[in-house]
Structures are given as structure tokens and as C-alpha cells.
Scaffold this motif. Structure first.
Motif, PDB file in Angstrom:
ATOM      1  N   GLY A 111       1.017  -1.183   0.067  1.00  0.00           N
ATOM      2  CA  GLY A 111       0.091  -0.072  -0.018  1.00  0.00           C
ATOM      3  C   GLY A 111       0.749   1.159  -0.093  1.00  0.00           C
ATOM      4  O   GLY A 111       2.164   1.224  -0.110  1.00  0.00           O
ATOM      5  N   GLY A 112       0.131   2.239   0.047  1.00  0.00           N
ATOM      6  CA  GLY A 112       0.931   3.656  -0.010  1.00  0.00           C
ATOM      7  C   GLY A 112       0.245   4.700  -0.849  1.00  0.00           C
ATOM      8  O   GLY A 112      -0.811   4.417  -1.362  1.00  0.00           O
ATOM      9  N   ARG A 113       0.984   5.805  -0.839  1.00  0.00           N
ATOM     10  CA  ARG A 113       0.212   6.896  -1.598  1.00  0.00           C
ATOM     11  C   ARG A 113       0.819   7.093  -2.998  1.00  0.00           C
ATOM     12  O   ARG A 113       1.806   6.472  -3.263  1.00  0.00           O
ATOM     13  CB  ARG A 113       0.282   8.074  -0.730  1.00  0.00           C
ATOM     14  CG  ARG A 113      -0.333   8.268   0.234  1.00  0.00           C
ATOM     15  CD  ARG A 113      -0.287   9.669   1.079  1.00  0.00           C
ATOM     16  NE  ARG A 113       1.268   9.969   1.593  1.00  0.00           N
ATOM     17  CZ  ARG A 113       1.520  11.251   1.885  1.00  0.00           C
ATOM     18  NH1 ARG A 113       0.634  12.226   2.103  1.00  0.00           N
ATOM     19  NH2 ARG A 113       2.786  11.390   2.347  1.00  0.00           N
ATOM     20  N   HIS A 114       0.266   7.729  -3.733  1.00  0.00           N
ATOM     21  CA  HIS A 114       0.882   8.059  -5.232  1.00  0.00           C
ATOM     22  C   HIS A 114       0.910   9.804  -5.238  1.00  0.00           C
ATOM     23  O   HIS A 114       0.207  10.456  -4.468  1.00  0.00           O
ATOM     24  CB  HIS A 114      -0.044   7.530  -6.345  1.00  0.00           C
ATOM     25  CG  HIS A 114      -1.538   7.813  -6.215  1.00  0.00           C
ATOM     26  ND1 HIS A 114      -2.007   8.980  -6.224  1.00  0.00           N
ATOM     27  CD2 HIS A 114      -2.604   6.976  -6.423  1.00  0.00           C
ATOM     28  CE1 HIS A 114      -3.338   8.982  -6.175  1.00  0.00           C
ATOM     29  NE2 HIS A 114      -3.716   7.685  -6.242  1.00  0.00           N
ATOM     30  N   LEU A 224       3.452   4.308  -6.992  1.00  0.00           N
ATOM     31  CA  LEU A 224       3.617   4.332  -5.527  1.00  0.00           C
ATOM     32  C   LEU A 224       4.729   4.544  -4.828  1.00  0.00           C
ATOM     33  O   LEU A 224       5.764   4.207  -5.188  1.00  0.00           O
ATOM     34  CB  LEU A 224       3.435   2.454  -5.388  1.00  0.00           C
ATOM     35  CG  LEU A 224       3.375   2.259  -3.990  1.00  0.00           C
ATOM     36  CD1 LEU A 224       2.172   2.622  -3.383  1.00  0.00           C
ATOM     37  CD2 LEU A 224       3.410   0.661  -3.754  1.00  0.00           C
ATOM     38  N   VAL A 225       4.172   5.465  -4.022  1.00  0.00           N
ATOM     39  CA  VAL A 225       5.527   6.402  -3.033  1.00  0.00           C
ATOM     40  C   VAL A 225       5.804   5.425  -1.985  1.00  0.00           C
ATOM     41  O   VAL A 225       5.096   5.385  -1.146  1.00  0.00           O
ATOM     42  CB  VAL A 225       5.007   7.572  -2.515  1.00  0.00           C
ATOM     43  CG1 VAL A 225       6.166   8.444  -1.859  1.00  0.00           C
ATOM     44  CG2 VAL A 225       4.709   8.584  -3.976  1.00  0.00           C
ATOM     45  N   ARG A 226       6.956   5.005  -2.158  1.00  0.00           N
ATOM     46  CA  ARG A 226       7.520   4.236  -1.164  1.00  0.00           C
ATOM     47  C   ARG A 226       8.491   5.086   0.025  1.00  0.00           C
ATOM     48  O   ARG A 226       8.453   5.102   1.383  1.00  0.00           O
ATOM     49  CB  ARG A 226       8.306   2.809  -1.306  1.00  0.00           C
ATOM     50  CG  ARG A 226       7.266   2.050  -2.141  1.00  0.00           C
ATOM     51  CD  ARG A 226       7.975   0.867  -2.836  1.00  0.00           C
ATOM     52  NE  ARG A 226       8.750   1.162  -4.087  1.00  0.00           N
ATOM     53  CZ  ARG A 226       9.396   0.133  -4.643  1.00  0.00           C
ATOM     54  NH1 ARG A 226       9.445  -1.128  -4.520  1.00  0.00           N
ATOM     55  NH2 ARG A 226      10.175   0.681  -5.803  1.00  0.00           N
ATOM     56  N   ASP A 227       9.500   5.715  -0.742  1.00  0.00           N
ATOM     57  CA  ASP A 227      10.165   6.486  -0.018  1.00  0.00           C
ATOM     58  C   ASP A 227      10.790   7.745  -1.200  1.00  0.00           C
ATOM     59  O   ASP A 227      10.524   7.446  -2.324  1.00  0.00           O
ATOM     60  CB  ASP A 227      11.572   6.125   0.588  1.00  0.00           C
ATOM     61  CG  ASP A 227      12.336   5.420  -0.094  1.00  0.00           C
ATOM     62  OD1 ASP A 227      12.895   6.135  -1.172  1.00  0.00           O
ATOM     63  OD2 ASP A 227      12.545   4.121  -0.038  1.00  0.00           O
ATOM     64  N   ASP A 230      16.289   7.639  -4.925  1.00  0.00           N
ATOM     65  CA  ASP A 230      16.393   7.599  -6.280  1.00  0.00           C
ATOM     66  C   ASP A 230      15.442   6.333  -6.735  1.00  0.00           C
ATOM     67  O   ASP A 230      15.075   6.199  -7.696  1.00  0.00           O
ATOM     68  CB  ASP A 230      17.656   7.481  -6.598  1.00  0.00           C
ATOM     69  CG  ASP A 230      18.464   8.717  -6.602  1.00  0.00           C
ATOM     70  OD1 ASP A 230      17.654   9.870  -6.467  1.00  0.00           O
ATOM     71  OD2 ASP A 230      19.658   8.706  -6.796  1.00  0.00           O
ATOM     72  N   SER A 231      15.239   5.297  -5.559  1.00  0.00           N
ATOM     73  CA  SER A 231      14.586   4.162  -6.234  1.00  0.00           C
ATOM     74  C   SER A 231      13.454   3.979  -5.247  1.00  0.00           C
ATOM     75  O   SER A 231      12.724   2.789  -5.216  1.00  0.00           O
ATOM     76  CB  SER A 231      15.448   2.641  -6.029  1.00  0.00           C
ATOM     77  OG  SER A 231      16.093   2.715  -4.680  1.00  0.00           O
ATOM     78  N   GLY A 232      12.912   4.837  -4.727  1.00  0.00           N
ATOM     79  CA  GLY A 232      11.892   4.924  -3.772  1.00  0.00           C
ATOM     80  C   GLY A 232      10.344   5.037  -4.265  1.00  0.00           C
ATOM     81  O   GLY A 232       9.365   4.863  -3.661  1.00  0.00           O
ATOM     82  N   ILE A 233      10.274   5.534  -5.498  1.00  0.00           N
ATOM     83  CA  ILE A 233       8.838   5.613  -6.229  1.00  0.00           C
ATOM     84  C   ILE A 233       8.573   4.524  -7.241  1.00  0.00           C
ATOM     85  O   ILE A 233       9.531   4.413  -8.277  1.00  0.00           O
ATOM     86  CB  ILE A 233       8.698   7.038  -6.678  1.00  0.00           C
ATOM     87  CG1 ILE A 233       8.634   7.962  -5.727  1.00  0.00           C
ATOM     88  CG2 ILE A 233       7.195   7.094  -7.579  1.00  0.00           C
ATOM     89  CD1 ILE A 233       8.057   9.242  -6.105  1.00  0.00           C
TER      90      ILE A 233
END
Length: 386
Positions: A111-114, A224-227, A230-233
Motif C-alpha cells: 500500500g501507499g500513496r501516489h 506508488l510512493v515508498r520513499d 532514487d529508487s523510492g517511487i
């Protein structure tokens, strides 16, 4: 790809219990274990059915089924893109697939935001950082995607019953040329015959040879925004995946969001920062993107997007009238978007032949539809420059 944002419909075509049951049965057979839904199907496109499911060990995956006539090509493009990008690490892994019925089973990224949710929020600093993170993710896609053209092309061919264009944009530009002639007549703007034919020359005007695999629909809700590293989205939704010059994707920050429902204006400094991050990253593979020739290409893609998306949006107004508002997906007024597209095109930095036509059309849209400036995304509203 054509403009397909639908801020009202969130129900898949022919959706119902039977469709979901059949989809889960097929997916369960593919992965070799019973799958049960975790919550209701995701809201979103009427073209697909997407649901998170769990296996008998508690692990989860996401099943996506493609519906309607458009589903044939959408399945071929998305499955081929995910397979080709397996080493990228910022797209869901392709777990299994089926050509009839058309569906894919993908890694569940959680889950998470966009980005769209952040832009609709109230934190300008977070919106700026997330926008920059999105740009870094797109840059990473471009750098990885440049290596997979053959794998993507062969995958699409193998999954399609007929030929599929890897880059349909030249055809869309040709269609836009004739569409704008019709729309100008509707707006009572008299222009010489053939005024818009120059749009067909856009693909030959790019100066820097820098192309890659693109999701095409690079909208702020397709991630999906994870952090924010550079590789967080992670980037999602490759139904329209294609091969094209990377300037088309970078220009999403300039137009902005030409094919998307969440098409609010961006605060200029935030958009510039994101574009700088994108250029700095892709320059590791294409140093030319830091030069003036790419400045031209970015302007060209920006103005071409304005004409393309402007024709789609204005045609919707002319042929169907204003769309109903949807509080779940708040979107700017369509007349305001059309006006912004035409004002962008009126700069004529890359397509000077059309600058005067854009200015005349903008005046007509402003008068007929009481069009005004597109507001800033809510996150940038407080303290945003006017």
C-alpha cells in the motif's frame, strides 16, 4: 494512446461477481494455489479489473484483467513491458500471465500513496519532494528502458494477434491536425486550409537521438510512493507502454500532465527542480540532454502535447459537453485546461508556424467557455505565486 482520463467512471466494463470469480479461478490455476481477494477491486479504469489477492500461505499478489476490445493491445503492451523491465526494480515483477482471458499476475508492492494524492494534499514541501522523486523514477525507467527495445518489441508481437505500432504518436499527431481544423471551425476561428498539417512534422524535428521504453500514461496516480530516494517511487500501469523519445515524458512537467485527470498547475520552482533532477540522472546515459538541442526537443514535445491533448479535451467539450464532477478524483475544469494548452502552444518556441493560430483559438475558448487559469494543485495553493 489517446486521452483517456475518466474522472467519473470507476467501474470496469462488465464488472460483476461472475467476472471476479472467473478471474480468480484463472489466476489461481496460473500460480498453482487458491487465491482469495483482499478487499474489493481497486477503483480506477473502466478498462480493467484489478484486485489484490492472497494465497493459502498469506502472501499477496495483484491480478489485473484487461476488458473490452482495447484489452488485447493493453495486455500485450503491459505484459511485454513488465517482462522486459524485470531488472529495473521499480516496476512490479510479472509473476504469471494468460492470453485468454487476458490477465497478468504481478508482484504486490504494498500500500501507499501516489503523487496525485500528495498534490491534492496540503504540504507544499512534501509535494515538491515527491514530484522530484517521481522525476528520478522516470529517469531511472528511461535509463533502463533504453536497453530493452528488442525484448519489448518481440514481446508485443508475440502477444498480439496483429501488428502493433511501437510508437502510435505520429498517427495521433496526424489525427490532431485534421481535428483542429474541425474545432477551429466550431469556434468560428477562420484559418487557412492546412494550417495544422505542420503537426505531422513533429517526429522529424527532434534533434537529440534519445528514445526509451515509456509507460506513455505518465500520470501522477500511476505510481506508488515508498520513499523519496532514487529508487523510492515505483511506476505502475503500462497498458499503453510504447517506445518514443524521452522528451515526451519530461514534458509532462511542462504542460503539465497532458493525459491525466489530476492536471492541476504546478508551482514553477517545484517543476523546475524535478526537471533538473530528471535531466541530471538521464545525462548519465545521454549527455546531450544537458545541451541546447535538447532544450529545443523539450519545447517541441511541450507544444506538441499542448496541441494533442488540447484537441482531445476540446473535442470532448464540443461533442459531449462538460464532464460531471467526481469528488474522489477532483480535476480542473476542461475549458480551463484547453485554454492552458492553447496558451502553451502560443509561445511558438518550437512550432512558430502555429503560434498565431493558438492565440486566436485561445481567445475564442476564453470567450465561449468562460475559461480561466488552471488553479495550482492544492498542495501548492498556500503561498503559491499568482
Amino acid at each position: 494512446m489517446v486521452w483517456h482520463s475518466d474522472p467519473v467512471s470507476t467501474t470496469p466494463v462488465n464488472a460483476g461477481p461472475d467476472l471476479l470469480v472467473e478471474t480468480l479461478e484463472v489466476a489461481s490455476t496460473l500460480v498453482g494455489t487458491p487465491l482469495t481477494p483482499v478487499g474489493p477491486p481497486f477503483p480506477g479504469s473502466h478498462r480493467t479489473l484489478v484486485v489484490r489477492v492472497a494465497d493459502d500461505q498469506g502472501g499477496t499478489v495483484v491480478v489485473k484483467r484487461y476488458l473490452g476490445d482495447d484489452g488485447v493491445e493493453a495486455y500485450a503492451r503491459e505484459a511485454s513491458a513488465l517482462e522486459a523491465l524485470a531488472a529495473f526494480g521499480q516496476t512490479p515483477a510479472l509473476v504469471a500471465e494468460c492470453a485468454e482471458p487476458r490477465l497478468v499476475v504481478m508482484e504486490d508492492l504494498g500500500g501507499g500513496r501516489h503523487l496525485a494524492e500528495v498534490l491534492l494534499g496540503s504540504d507544499a514541501d512534501l509535494a515538491t519532494a515527491t514530484l522530484s522523486g517521481w522525476a528520478a523514477a522516470v529517469a531511472g525507467l528511461h535509463r533502463s528502458g533504453r536497453e530493452v527495445r528488442d525484448a519489448f518489441a518481440s514481446g508485443v508481437l508475440a502477444r498480439s494477434p496483429g501488428p502493433v505500432e511501437l510508437d502510435p504518436l505520429p498517427g495521433h499527431l496526424a489525427t490532431a491536425a485534421s481535428e483542429w481544423a474541425r474545432l477551429a471551425t466550431h469556434l468560428d476561428v477562420a484559418l487557412p486550409a492546412g494550417t495544422f498539417d505542420v503537426l505531422t512534422s513533429v517526429p522529424s524535428r527532434f534533434r537529440v537521438e534519445a528514445s526509451s521504453l515509456s509507460a506513455a500514461d505518465m500520470c501522477p496516480d500511476n505510481n506508488l510512493v515508498r520513499d523519496l530516494g532514487d529508487s523510492g517511487i515505483a511506476l505502475l500501469d503500462f497498458e499503453f507502454a510504447l517506445w518514443r523519445p524521452i522528451a515526451w515524458d519530461a514534458a509532462y512537467l511542462r504542460v503539465p500532465w497532458p493525459t491525466c485527470w489530476c492536471a492541476w498547475s504546478l508551482e514553477a520552482a517545484a517543476a523546475d527542480l524535478a526537471l533538473e533532477r530528471w535531466r541530471g540522472t538521464v545525462a548519465q546515459s545521454w549527455p546531450e540532454v544537458l545541451g541546447t538541442d535538447f532544450d529545443h526537443d523539450l519545447e517541441l514535445a511541450t507544444e506538441a502535447w499542448a496541441w494533442l491533448a488540447g484537441s482531445w479535451c476540446l473535442a470532448g467539450l464540443v461533442d459531449a459537453g462538460p464532464a460531471r464532477a467526481n469528488p474522489v478524483k477532483p480535476t480542473p475544469r476542461m475549458p480551463d485546461r484547453v485554454l492552458r494548452f492553447l496558451r502553451t502552444a502560443s509561445t511558438g518556441n518550437a512550432l512558430p508556424e502555429l503560434a498565431d493560430a493558438a492565440t486566436q483559438l485561445a481567445r475564442a475558448v476564453e470567450t465561449r467557455y468562460a475559461a480561466a487559469d488552471v488553479p495550482f494543485a492544492p498542495a501548492f495553493t498556500v503561498g503559491a505565486p499568482r
